[in-house]
Design a protein around this motif. Structure first.
Motif: not given
Length: 449
Positions: A45, A212, A357, A186, A156, A360, A47, A324, A327-328, A304, A322
């Protein structure tokens, strides 16, 4: 400090690493390479942008033989990511003897031509999207009975895009004693049954970033006040001298609108989304890599699946559904310890999304544009929103507050605060559910139109 020279890679790999200026392994590479060498099943896992592609490529390629059979199989959910891994592979194979080969298999390409190529000989490395790989394996064109190492990259995303059944079918055809490596930003709970079914006592590696958002990235927040976002994007692109700007939007329609607006302003801009043909997307990516475009507008497909070097600015024209994915998106800038700037827009009514956010662990600096300059801003609009929430407390809660104040028992203030906080959390949950329901309905209407 560890050096790649300490891993006893073969001369071809060492020469290639020198040519691409790789000297020291990243944190994920240092953690993973030794495990791959030991043929351990691993779940990693980490990033996007942490260097995980070379974490599995280098040790796996070091173990290749010149036998004309598939020894390393890599499944990845997007064509763009498949091409990226293929190019990284070619950069390492450059100094290998010519009998070592890597083939790429993705949807949208000529399957008959791929079959003829496989009839001629099988590659040592096969890289592709799950659907095309499974088609070729099922029809006995791609032979995987001798695969030694099997990689499922961006697991994911594979799950999110509905490719897990194909990956399941592929995995079922592989030798029992193959090494399996799963890489993902993730590890969703829905993925666990698949991992338990096919992996043998896997070792889990989790690489946590210190923060993060990297310290070398300025993370700004801009309240659009109902202004035209396209105009704000144009202003941001023309203030200062950005090196390469990547603009994200949630839908193909919005990407096209921003793209057409900027082109109308005379800007040379590229766009990347799933509505374009694979050939057009590949051509555009190559042009961006060659610095033919300074500005790119894209959907989350790019966040991604695409690694664009040298991105100085990321602009989030919309907060992703989404969260998350934010972050990407932001992870596209500030690569290789270079400085970067990420700018996220939010509209009236989206304050709760910003709150989520920040919960997070993502911290923003509020900014605005005045007189063609980026200036610090005050978050009064979000404070007003919170105050309005407090004023709209449920009538039962108001009665509870009055009752507690009248009782004046020890701890009454704490009880009041807890009740108010609980009410605010419930209100936020309701708003989030309503917003997501509305966004899903809008997406369905757009897809059906």
């Amino acid at each position: 400090m560890t050096k790649f020279s300490q891993y006893n890679f073969n001369d071809a790999i060492n020469k290639s690493l020198k040519e691409i200026h790789f000297d020291e392994p990243t944190q994920v590479q240092e953690a993973v390479i030794s495990l791959v060498n030991k043929k351990k099943d691993i779940i990693v896992q980490s990033e996007t942008g942490s260097g995980k592609t070379h974490a599995f490529l280098l040790p796996a390629m070091n173990a290749l033989t010149d036998k004309q059979e598939v020894q390393l199989l890599i499944a990845t959910p997007s064509r763009e990511l498949a091409y990226q891994i293929y190019e990284d592979t070619q950069a390492i194979l450059k100094n290998y003897p010519e009998e070592y080969n890597a083939f790429i298999f993705v949807g949208g390409s000529d399957r008959e031509r791929q079959k003829r190529k496989l009839d001629a000989h099988q590659p040592q490395i096969a890289i592709g999207t799950p659907g095309r790989l499974w088609d070729l394996i099922r029809e006995n064109d791609l032979h995987v009975e001798n695969v030694q190492r099997y990689v499922v990259d961006e697991a994911d995303m594979t799950l999110d895009m509905g490719f897990l059944n194909d990956v399941d079918s592929i995995t079922n055809k592989l030798p029992e004693n193959r090494e399996m490596m799963v890489f993902s930003a993730t590890i969703p709970q829905k993925l666990e049954p698949f991992l338990k079914k096919y992996m043998h006592g896997p070792q889990r590696v989790e690489i946590k970033n210190g923060t993060v958002i990297p310290k070398n990235v300025d993370n700004w927040l801009m309240f659009t006040h109902g202004r035209d976002k396209k105009e704000i994007i144009y202003q941001l692109m023309t203030i200062g001298e950005p090196y390469l700007v990547l603009v994200f939007a949630n839908t193909k329609k919005t990407v096209d609108e921003i793209y057409n607006y900027l082109r109308g302003k005379g800007m040379k801009v590229a766009r990347i989304h799933g509505g374009l043909s694979p050939r057009e997307r590949k051509r555009t990516m190559k042009q961006v890599e060659n610095m033919e475009y300074q500005f790119v507008v894209a959907t989350d497909l790019a966040a991604r699946g695409i690694d664009i070097s040298g991105v100085s600015h990321v602009i989030n024209a919309e907060i992703p559904v989404d969260l998350d994915f934010l972050i990407h998106r932001i992870g596209r800038t500030g690569r290789n310890k270079m400085s970067g700037t990420a700018i996220t827009f939010y509209e009236p009514g989206e304050e709760h999304k910003v709150d989520e956010i920040e919960h997070m662990g993502i911290k923003f600096v509020p900014k605005d544009i005045k007189n063609d300059e980026i200036v610090d801003a005050v978050e009064r609009d979000r404070r007003v929103h919170r105050k309005a929430d407090q004023e709209k407390l449920d009538t039962k809660l108001v009665g509870f507050v009055k009752k507690q104040k009248n009782k004046r028992k020890p701890g009454y203030k704490k009880k009041i605060k807890q009740a108010i906080d609980a009410e605010h959390r419930q209100q936020r949950k309701v708003r989030i559910r309503q917003d997501r329901r509305q966004e899903r309905d809008e997406r369905r209407k757009k897809n059906n139109s």
